[in-house]
Design a protein around this motif. Structure first.
Motif, PDB file in Angstrom:
ATOM      1  N   GLU A   1      38.857  35.391  48.230  1.00  9.75           N
ATOM      2  CA  GLU A   1      38.978  35.246  49.583  1.00  9.75           C
ATOM      3  C   GLU A   1      39.146  36.619  50.431  1.00  9.75           C
ATOM      4  O   GLU A   1      40.209  37.128  50.144  1.00  9.75           O
ATOM      5  N   LEU A   2      38.389  37.103  51.296  1.00  5.17           N
ATOM      6  CA  LEU A   2      38.447  38.194  52.028  1.00  5.17           C
ATOM      7  C   LEU A   2      38.347  38.352  53.334  1.00  5.17           C
ATOM      8  O   LEU A   2      37.652  37.278  53.944  1.00  5.17           O
ATOM      9  N   LEU A   3      39.246  39.028  54.299  1.00  7.00           N
ATOM     10  CA  LEU A   3      39.005  38.976  55.747  1.00  7.00           C
ATOM     11  C   LEU A   3      38.033  39.971  56.129  1.00  7.00           C
ATOM     12  O   LEU A   3      37.982  41.076  55.733  1.00  7.00           O
ATOM     13  N   ILE A   4      36.757  39.229  56.622  1.00  6.54           N
ATOM     14  CA  ILE A   4      35.867  40.053  57.009  1.00  6.54           C
ATOM     15  C   ILE A   4      35.538  39.985  58.494  1.00  6.54           C
ATOM     16  O   ILE A   4      35.430  38.933  58.985  1.00  6.54           O
ATOM     17  N   ALA A   5      35.716  41.015  59.306  1.00  5.76           N
ATOM     18  CA  ALA A   5      35.442  40.988  60.869  1.00  5.76           C
ATOM     19  C   ALA A   5      36.121  39.986  61.361  1.00  5.76           C
ATOM     20  O   ALA A   5      35.613  38.912  62.272  1.00  5.76           O
TER      21      ALA A   5
ATOM     22  N   ILE B   1      24.329  48.227  57.246  1.00  7.19           N
ATOM     23  CA  ILE B   1      25.436  48.127  56.582  1.00  7.19           C
ATOM     24  C   ILE B   1      26.318  46.974  57.685  1.00  7.19           C
ATOM     25  O   ILE B   1      26.619  47.712  58.655  1.00  7.19           O
ATOM     26  N   ALA B   2      26.788  45.947  57.366  1.00  7.45           N
ATOM     27  CA  ALA B   2      27.632  45.250  58.090  1.00  7.45           C
ATOM     28  C   ALA B   2      27.209  44.940  59.518  1.00  7.45           C
ATOM     29  O   ALA B   2      28.089  44.956  60.318  1.00  7.45           O
TER      30      ALA B   2
ATOM     31  N   LYS C   1      24.530  39.481  46.667  1.00  4.54           N
ATOM     32  CA  LYS C   1      23.969  40.279  45.331  1.00  4.54           C
ATOM     33  C   LYS C   1      24.293  41.709  45.030  1.00  4.54           C
ATOM     34  O   LYS C   1      25.010  42.060  46.112  1.00  4.54           O
ATOM     35  N   ARG C   2      24.628  41.923  43.905  1.00  3.72           N
ATOM     36  CA  ARG C   2      25.088  43.225  43.667  1.00  3.72           C
ATOM     37  C   ARG C   2      23.632  44.014  43.270  1.00  3.72           C
ATOM     38  O   ARG C   2      23.073  43.455  42.148  1.00  3.72           O
ATOM     39  N   ASP C   3      23.320  44.980  43.612  1.00 10.05           N
ATOM     40  CA  ASP C   3      21.829  45.498  43.375  1.00 10.05           C
ATOM     41  C   ASP C   3      21.862  47.181  43.837  1.00 10.05           C
ATOM     42  O   ASP C   3      23.097  47.440  44.415  1.00 10.05           O
TER      43      ASP C   3
ATOM     44  N   VAL D   1      18.349  38.033  57.979  1.00  7.38           N
ATOM     45  CA  VAL D   1      17.135  37.480  58.503  1.00  7.38           C
ATOM     46  C   VAL D   1      16.107  38.577  57.679  1.00  7.38           C
ATOM     47  O   VAL D   1      16.090  39.773  58.027  1.00  7.38           O
ATOM     48  N   ASN D   2      15.262  38.175  56.634  1.00  6.01           N
ATOM     49  CA  ASN D   2      14.332  38.858  56.081  1.00  6.01           C
ATOM     50  C   ASN D   2      14.926  40.194  55.594  1.00  6.01           C
ATOM     51  O   ASN D   2      14.182  41.326  55.844  1.00  6.01           O
ATOM     52  N   GLY D   3      16.089  40.167  54.835  1.00  5.41           N
ATOM     53  CA  GLY D   3      16.458  41.160  54.239  1.00  5.41           C
ATOM     54  C   GLY D   3      18.135  41.165  53.743  1.00  5.41           C
ATOM     55  O   GLY D   3      18.383  40.080  53.862  1.00  5.41           O
ATOM     56  N   TRP D   4      18.585  42.169  53.314  1.00  6.90           N
ATOM     57  CA  TRP D   4      19.874  42.152  52.982  1.00  6.90           C
ATOM     58  C   TRP D   4      20.778  43.315  53.807  1.00  6.90           C
ATOM     59  O   TRP D   4      20.234  44.264  53.903  1.00  6.90           O
ATOM     60  N   TRP D   5      22.054  42.959  54.169  1.00  5.99           N
ATOM     61  CA  TRP D   5      22.981  43.705  54.721  1.00  5.99           C
ATOM     62  C   TRP D   5      23.953  44.239  53.453  1.00  5.99           C
ATOM     63  O   TRP D   5      24.286  43.292  52.617  1.00  5.99           O
ATOM     64  N   GLN D   6      24.103  45.420  53.680  1.00 10.84           N
ATOM     65  CA  GLN D   6      25.235  45.833  52.653  1.00 10.84           C
ATOM     66  C   GLN D   6      26.604  45.816  53.397  1.00 10.84           C
ATOM     67  O   GLN D   6      26.736  45.567  54.537  1.00 10.84           O
ATOM     68  N   TYR D   7      27.541  45.257  52.484  1.00  8.53           N
ATOM     69  CA  TYR D   7      28.813  45.121  52.907  1.00  8.53           C
ATOM     70  C   TYR D   7      29.614  46.481  53.092  1.00  8.53           C
ATOM     71  O   TYR D   7      29.106  47.524  52.706  1.00  8.53           O
ATOM     72  N   ASP D   8      30.468  46.206  54.373  1.00 13.00           N
ATOM     73  CA  ASP D   8      31.256  47.526  54.600  1.00 13.00           C
ATOM     74  C   ASP D   8      31.961  48.042  53.449  1.00 13.00           C
ATOM     75  O   ASP D   8      32.057  47.342  52.525  1.00 13.00           O
ATOM     76  N   ALA D   9      32.292  49.280  53.508  1.00 15.29           N
ATOM     77  CA  ALA D   9      32.849  50.097  52.356  1.00 15.29           C
ATOM     78  C   ALA D   9      33.974  49.471  51.672  1.00 15.29           C
ATOM     79  O   ALA D   9      34.190  49.406  50.518  1.00 15.29           O
ATOM     80  N   ARG D  10      35.037  48.896  52.584  1.00 16.97           N
ATOM     81  CA  ARG D  10      36.225  48.364  52.363  1.00 16.97           C
ATOM     82  C   ARG D  10      35.941  47.219  51.738  1.00 16.97           C
ATOM     83  O   ARG D  10      36.499  46.943  50.420  1.00 16.97           O
ATOM     84  N   THR D  11      35.113  46.177  52.136  1.00 17.18           N
ATOM     85  CA  THR D  11      34.947  45.021  51.283  1.00 17.18           C
ATOM     86  C   THR D  11      34.070  45.039  50.152  1.00 17.18           C
ATOM     87  O   THR D  11      34.519  44.583  49.232  1.00 17.18           O
ATOM     88  N   SER D  12      33.242  46.078  49.932  1.00 13.90           N
ATOM     89  CA  SER D  12      32.599  46.289  48.874  1.00 13.90           C
ATOM     90  C   SER D  12      33.491  46.824  47.492  1.00 13.90           C
ATOM     91  O   SER D  12      33.418  46.388  46.389  1.00 13.90           O
TER      92      SER D  12
END
Ligand code: V3L
Length: 86
Positions: A38-42, A80-81, A68-70, A12-23
């Motif tokens: 396909e990735l297991l996330i949380a 983050i996550a 996005k990648r930014d 909501v109103n912004g972007w969350w960075q993926y956790d390091a492993r998922t990134s």
């Protein structure tokens, strides 16, 4: 990783960075030229669709989030996550 870049999913109103492993996984699949992965996330299996740049739960495709990648220091980064920063 190319210097200074990160992967993000929409909140909501912004972007969350993926956790390091998922990134790292995302970056590897993206670099290979995969159209999706396909990735297991949380504890849930997520589809990351690089063609449409969205993610969604594999067993519930109704809730799609943009990704996005930014740059690592974009304005509007929420954390983050799900862990808030600032
Ligand atoms: N990494 C971590 N958690 C995730 C991810 C992910 N890539 N994708 C979904 N979730 P859905 P605001 C998010 C979590 O899309 O206030 C944020 O990380 C998701 O967490 O229906 O709305 C925050 O923790 C949500 O809790 O599969 O910006 C939280 O939302 C849950 O999976 C609130 O953020 C269902 O998301």
């Amino acid at each position: 990783f190319d210097e200074g870049y990160q992967w993000y999913y929409e909140g909501v109103n912004g972007w969350w960075q993926y956790d390091a492993r998922t990134s790292l996984d995302l970056e590897a699949h993206h670099k290979k030229g995969d159209r999706a992965c396909e990735l297991l996330i949380a504890g849930f299996l997520y589809v990351i669709d690089f063609e449409n740049m969205v993610q969604f739960r594999q067993n519930d495709r109704t809730k799609k989030r943009r990704i996005k990648r930014d740059l690592i220091n974009i304005p509007g980064k929420k954390g983050i996550a799900g862990l808030k920063i600032g």
